[in-house]
Write an enzyme that holds these catalytic residues in place. Structure first.
Site, PDB file in Angstrom:
ATOM      1  N   GLU A 138       0.658   5.811  -0.124  1.00 33.18           N
ATOM      2  CA  GLU A 138      -0.226   6.965   0.049  1.00 33.18           C
ATOM      3  C   GLU A 138      -0.088   7.952  -1.107  1.00 33.18           C
ATOM      4  O   GLU A 138       1.009   8.116  -1.658  1.00 33.18           O
ATOM      5  CB  GLU A 138       0.134   7.697   1.357  1.00 33.18           C
ATOM      6  N   GLU A 177      -9.384   7.425   3.947  1.00 36.40           N
ATOM      7  CA  GLU A 177      -9.237   7.719   5.387  1.00 36.40           C
ATOM      8  C   GLU A 177      -9.774   9.111   5.723  1.00 36.40           C
ATOM      9  O   GLU A 177      -9.394  10.109   5.083  1.00 36.40           O
ATOM     10  CB  GLU A 177      -7.755   7.600   5.794  1.00 36.40           C
ATOM     11  N   LYS A 226       0.862  -1.185   0.000  1.00 36.04           N
ATOM     12  CA  LYS A 226       0.000   0.000   0.000  1.00 36.04           C
ATOM     13  C   LYS A 226       0.889   1.223   0.000  1.00 36.04           C
ATOM     14  O   LYS A 226       1.963   1.209   0.638  1.00 36.04           O
ATOM     15  CB  LYS A 226      -0.893   0.004   1.249  1.00 36.04           C
TER      16      LYS A 226
HETATM   17  O1  KIV Z   1      -0.750   2.575   8.728  1.00 35.34           O
HETATM   18  C1  KIV Z   1      -1.920   2.194   8.856  1.00 35.34           C
HETATM   19  O2  KIV Z   1      -2.294   1.505   9.803  1.00 35.34           O
HETATM   20  C2  KIV Z   1      -2.871   2.614   7.840  1.00 35.34           C
HETATM   21  C3  KIV Z   1      -4.314   2.404   8.116  1.00 35.34           C
HETATM   22  C4  KIV Z   1      -4.781   3.466   9.021  1.00 35.34           C
HETATM   23  C5  KIV Z   1      -5.126   2.342   6.877  1.00 35.34           C
HETATM   24  O3  KIV Z   1      -2.484   3.145   6.841  1.00 35.34           O
END
Ligand code: KIV
Length: 292
Positions: A125, A192, A123
């Protein structure tokens, strides 16, 4: 910890299962984990996905925000989580500055999550400014989850941990970004801290599933930071968190009881001790020249 065997009888969740769940209208469940034991419990509870989030920096390592987290921190914790889970889709969160410098570095770092960390996907951002990076990582065969709205790695740019997408301009940009990230090849998006009606609109318009955190009930799934859900992180609790336990209080009670028992000579008891056969004991005393 549970002594149940892992879910070897169940088919592991994949990025395709995410898409299928969206199509049939089933909610996708996701929680964070950072260690073997927690991952094992969450996995056996039948979660769809475990995120090794860079929230690690705050809830496990005690930093003010997620910025100091390194690739090596992430890989270390991903490896532990991957040893505890064999059912959920495992997603590793790319830390600050691991994907911004160059496409080559982004691909190399994303690859480490799969090769060394045992993750199934990564993932990262950001919106349109990340589309080339996402294309490059997906092009290397690595599934990517996007993350829009409150993106904690931009905390200084955003002026704090605050809800996003509240003005029409911000909301339009986020809406467009979601389409761009889908076109770039993301298999799913985290939304988020954005208004629930915006998250609903984005979720309806995308083919890929959205996973909400502080984004209302109309996303295709939900994620929470496990330490928040368990009431383990006491520095602050975002308003979108539902606490399912107060483990901070439970742990405090247990630790205080232990200290009290030790100080009072009430632990360990006889049943906590190992015995030694009389003959061995007497032989030892003889050997040491100690009178019984
Ligand atoms: O780092 C994390 O836990 C996240 C979640 C809040 C989606 O990115």
């Amino acid at each position: 910890m549970s002594t149940q065997p892992p879910h070897s009888d169940r088919k592991k969740v994949t990025t395709l299962s995410f898409r299928e769940k969206k199509i049939i209208g089933e909610q996708i469940t996701m929680l964070t984990a950072y260690d073997y034991g927690t991952a094992a419990v969450i996995d056996r509870a039948r979660i769809d996905s475990i995120l090794v989030g860079d929230s690690l920096g705050m809830v496990v390592l005690g930093y003010e925000n997620t910025l100091p987290v390194t690739m090596d921190d992430m890989i270390h914790h991903c490896r532990a989580v991957s040893r505890g889970a064999d059912y959920a889709l495992l997603i590793g969160d790319m830390p600050f500055m691991s994907y911004q410098i160059s496409l080559d570095e982004a691909i190399r770092n994303a690859g480490r999550f799969l090769q060394e960390g045992g993750m199934d996907a990564v993932k990262l951002e950001g919106g349109r400014e990340r589309s080339e990076t996402i294309k490059a990582i997906v092009g290397a065969g690595i599934p990517v989850m996007g993350h829009l709205g409150l993106t904690p790695q931009s905390v200084h740019q955003l002026g704090g941990f605050r809800a996003q997408g509240k003005s029409a301009t911000q909301a339009q940009r986020l809406f467009e970004d979601s389409q761009i990230l889908q076109d770039a090849g993301c298999f799913s998006l985290v939304l988020e801290s954005i208004p629930a009606r915006l998250a609903k609109l984005v979720s309806q318009q995308l083919e890929i599933p959205t996973i909400g955190i502080g984004a209302g009930p109309d996303c295709d799934g939900q994620v929470l930071v496990t330490h928040d859900l368990l009431g383990l992180f006491d520095r602050f609790t975002p308003r979108f968190v539902k606490k399912y336990a107060d483990l901070h209080l439970e742990m405090t009670r247990a630790f205080e009881a232990y200290i009290q028992d030790v100080e009072a000579g009430e632990f360990p008891e006889r049943r906590h001790c190992f015995s030694m056969p009389d003959e061995a004991w007497e032989a030892l005393l003889r050997e040491l020249g100690i009178e019984a």
